[in-house]
Scaffold this active site. Structure first.
Site, PDB file in Angstrom:
ATOM      1  N   ARG A  60       7.973   3.008   1.517  1.00  0.00           N
ATOM      2  CA  ARG A  60       8.060   2.327   2.815  1.00  0.00           C
ATOM      3  C   ARG A  60       9.329   1.498   2.943  1.00  0.00           C
ATOM      4  O   ARG A  60       9.778   1.229   4.060  1.00  0.00           O
ATOM      5  CB  ARG A  60       6.806   1.489   3.066  1.00  0.00           C
ATOM      6  CG  ARG A  60       5.561   2.368   3.178  1.00  0.00           C
ATOM      7  CD  ARG A  60       4.313   1.663   3.605  1.00  0.00           C
ATOM      8  NE  ARG A  60       3.975   0.506   2.784  1.00  0.00           N
ATOM      9  CZ  ARG A  60       3.010  -0.333   3.076  1.00  0.00           C
ATOM     10  NH1 ARG A  60       2.281  -0.170   4.162  1.00  0.00           N
ATOM     11  NH2 ARG A  60       2.750  -1.354   2.290  1.00  0.00           N
ATOM     12  N   GLU A  97       0.997  -4.023  -8.860  1.00  0.00           N
ATOM     13  CA  GLU A  97      -0.257  -4.756  -8.667  1.00  0.00           C
ATOM     14  C   GLU A  97      -1.425  -3.951  -9.228  1.00  0.00           C
ATOM     15  O   GLU A  97      -2.381  -4.498  -9.746  1.00  0.00           O
ATOM     16  CB  GLU A  97      -0.464  -5.006  -7.171  1.00  0.00           C
ATOM     17  CG  GLU A  97      -1.734  -5.736  -6.834  1.00  0.00           C
ATOM     18  CD  GLU A  97      -1.948  -5.879  -5.341  1.00  0.00           C
ATOM     19  OE1 GLU A  97      -3.008  -6.403  -4.982  1.00  0.00           O
ATOM     20  OE2 GLU A  97      -1.093  -5.467  -4.548  1.00  0.00           O
TER      21      GLU A  97
END
Length: 172
Positions: A60, A97
């Site tokens: 992105r 993450e």
């Protein structure tokens, strides 16, 4: 802007709240505003461009970084996942993450002494930004700043970017 970012629970795996920016990208006015706001991180107080290139992190980050580069009159450099670039690369592995990843950059993507603006959609743990900085520095260039659409304040991203200026449009 926040109304144009959709929360998707348990994506890409259970326990992760994914921030879907596709509604924002579909809104021309909002998308234009975001690109201009991100580009501000590559300008001085007089509005002059102070970076040579803009690096966008897969995937992105590409969507945001390429138009930021155009807005600044600078080149665009893709920072890709392992195995996606066809020529000699530098590579850095890091923690996400929810897993691990490796990023690569062409060894000649940036020149020694160039100033590079790093652009991504979200700053979470900071691993992607820190790895990208390491790649830029392996080429002999300097990371100027990190510009992101969103900073997740409940994760240690800001700590991971260290002394590199962070330009976040919104903090969650």
């Amino acid at each position: 802007m926040a109304r144009l970012i959709a929360d998707v629970a348990d994506y890409p795996e259970p326990g992760v709240l994914f921030k879907d920016i596709t509604p924002l990208l579909a809104d021309h006015t909002a998308f234009t505003s975001v690109i201009e706001a991100l580009a501000a991180a590559g300008r001085d107080e007089h509005g002059r461009t102070v970076v040579d290139k803009v690096a966008g992190m897969e995937a992105r980050g590409f969507i945001l970084a390429a138009p930021v580069a155009l807005a600044l009159g600078a080149g665009f450099v893709p920072v890709r996942k392992a195995g996606k670039l066809p020529r000699a690369t530098h590579a850095v592995s890091y923690d996400l993450e929810y897993g691990q990843a490796t990023l690569e950059i062409h060894q000649d993507a940036v020149a020694p002494g160039e100033r590079i603006l790093l652009v991504d959609d979200v700053l979470a743990t900071g691993g992607t930004a820190a790895a990208t900085r390491e790649l830029i520095e392996a080429c002999g260039a300097t990371a100027h700043a990190v510009a992101v659409l969103m900073e997740l304040s409940f994760l240690p991203g800001r700590e991971a970017v260290g002394d590199l200026h962070l330009h976040a449009l919104t903090t969650i």
